[in-house]
Structures are given as structure tokens and as C-alpha cells.
Design an enzyme around this catalytic site. Structure first.
Site, short mmCIF file in Angstrom:
data_model
loop_
_atom_site.label_atom_id
_atom_site.label_comp_id
_atom_site.label_asym_id
_atom_site.label_seq_id
_atom_site.Cartn_x
_atom_site.Cartn_y
_atom_site.Cartn_z
N GLY A 1 0.85 -1.19 0.00
CA GLY A 1 0.00 0.00 0.00
C GLY A 1 0.88 1.24 0.00
N SER B 1 6.00 -1.64 -2.15
CA SER B 1 6.03 -2.61 -3.27
C SER B 1 5.05 -2.22 -4.37
CB SER B 1 5.77 -4.03 -2.78
OG SER B 1 4.70 -4.12 -1.88
#
Length: 200
Positions: free
Chosen positions: A32, A106
């Protein structure tokens, strides 16, 4: 180089460690935006598991970027290498019998798919902490968004770099609509069946 690497047969196996711990090992990956609540929720999930006598370890930017990945920037290619190394470390920890909780932005789908390949799909639980950029900026716990808006930080995800949201995460947490206690319970409830050893 790889052809000269000969695996050693250790007397203690992964299954031995799982039986000693009395639970399975796998990776819970929290993705996130910065400030979405990844580390906060991961920390609470780990505490809940620890209280259940589950052997755990948490990985995040603080213990990875300052050590094993301190040579990497936030450029796209370095972000990819950052995630690859974390996946490999997680894979070793899974072999050690731990439930690993990894909280990282990520932002790229291909990198998250590579994690799944490295640790194997059966060992991968993807948790998408879905918090709007507006809310993340409002929180701005580390002051990163303010610096990014001022041009002091390059390649800031959500500002000057993309975030490719998961299309089919195992769990999606919308922090603006759900109390954190409920989010933690949903995650723990989801992974509880995965903790059970097959011979039980």
C-alpha cells in the site's frame, strides 16, 4: 557460479521446525501507499499471532533499508532489487519455520508476482492496505509527502512514481472505512487455517 554450488543436506529440516513450532510458516505481504497503515496493522497482527504462541518476524523499511539493502535507491530498478532481496530473506525465514510479516510499498505488480514465485504461491498471502492518497497525505507521519510536493524527494510513490494496486489480493483493508481492530481480526481469521499442520 551456480553450477559450483552444491546443497548441503542438513539434519534438521523445515518439517522438523514446523513440527517443533506446531504451526506452518508463510509470508504475509502488506502492500500500500506510504502512510496507508501497513506497518501499524502488520505490527498488531504480529502481536496477535505472538500471543497465540506463533513464531513470527516482521520486516519493514526500518530493518531492511538500513542494513541489507542500504546500497539501494528508490529508482525503479532498485525498488525491484529491494523487493527481490526481501523475498529471498523471507524465503529463508519461512524455511526456518517463521510466519513472516513484510510491510513494504512494493508498488509494481511484477515485483509482487516475483515474490510469489520465490516463496511459492502456497506460502504467500497478499494484504492490500487500500488507503487513498488524500488520506495518506493528511496523515503524512514521516513528512514524506510534504517533501515530495516540494521536490525534495524523487520517485515518491503516488506523487512522482506510480502505484499499481493489486487486482486480486487475498485481503483488502480499507482503513478509512473499517476500525483497525476489525482489520486485524479479519487478517488473523483468514490466516488461521494456514497455520494448521496437515497431519493435525
Amino acid at each position: 557460479m551456480a553450477k559450483h554450488i552444491i546443497p548441503h543436506n542438513y539434519q534438521v529440516s523445515k518439517n522438523d521446525r514446523l513440527e517443533a513450532n506446531n504451526h506452518n510458516s508463510f509470508l504475509i505481504w502488506f502492500t500500500g501507499l506510504s502512510g496507508s497503515g501497513k506497518s501499524t496493522i502488520a505490527n498488531l497482527v504480529e502481536k496477535a499471532l505472538f500471543d497465540l504462541n506463533i513464531s513470527t518476524y516482521s520486516l519493514d523499511g526500518d530493518n531492511i533499508r538500513k542494513g541489507i539493502n542500504n546500497d539501494l535507491s528508490f529508482a525503479p530498478e532498485d525498488r525491484t532489487e529491494n523487493i527481490r532481496r526481501i523475498a529471498e530473506v523471507s524465503n529463508l525465514m519461512i524455511d526456518a519455520g517463521l510466519v513472516v510479516l513484510a510491510a513494504f510499498v512494493s508498488p509494481y505488480k511484477k515485483d509482487r508476482e516475483n515474490i510469489r514465485t520465490i516463496v511459492k504461491d502456497v506460502n504467500f498471502v497478499e494484504v492490500y492496505i487500500n488507503t487513498s492518497i488524500e488520506e495518506c497525505e493528511r496523515r503524512d507521519v514521516k513528512g514524506l509527502y510534504k517533501k515530495a510536493r516540494a521536490g525534495e524527494i524523487k520517485n515518491m510513490t503516488g506523487i512522482s512514481a506510480p502505484y499499481e494496486a493489486p487486482e486480486h489480493p487475498d485481503i483488502e483493508i480499507k482503513t478509512e472505512n473499517e476500525p483497525i481492530e476489525d482489520s486485524v481480526k479479519r487478517i488473523v481469521d483468514f490466516i488461521t487455517p494456514k497455520l494448521q499442520l496437515k497431519n493435525e
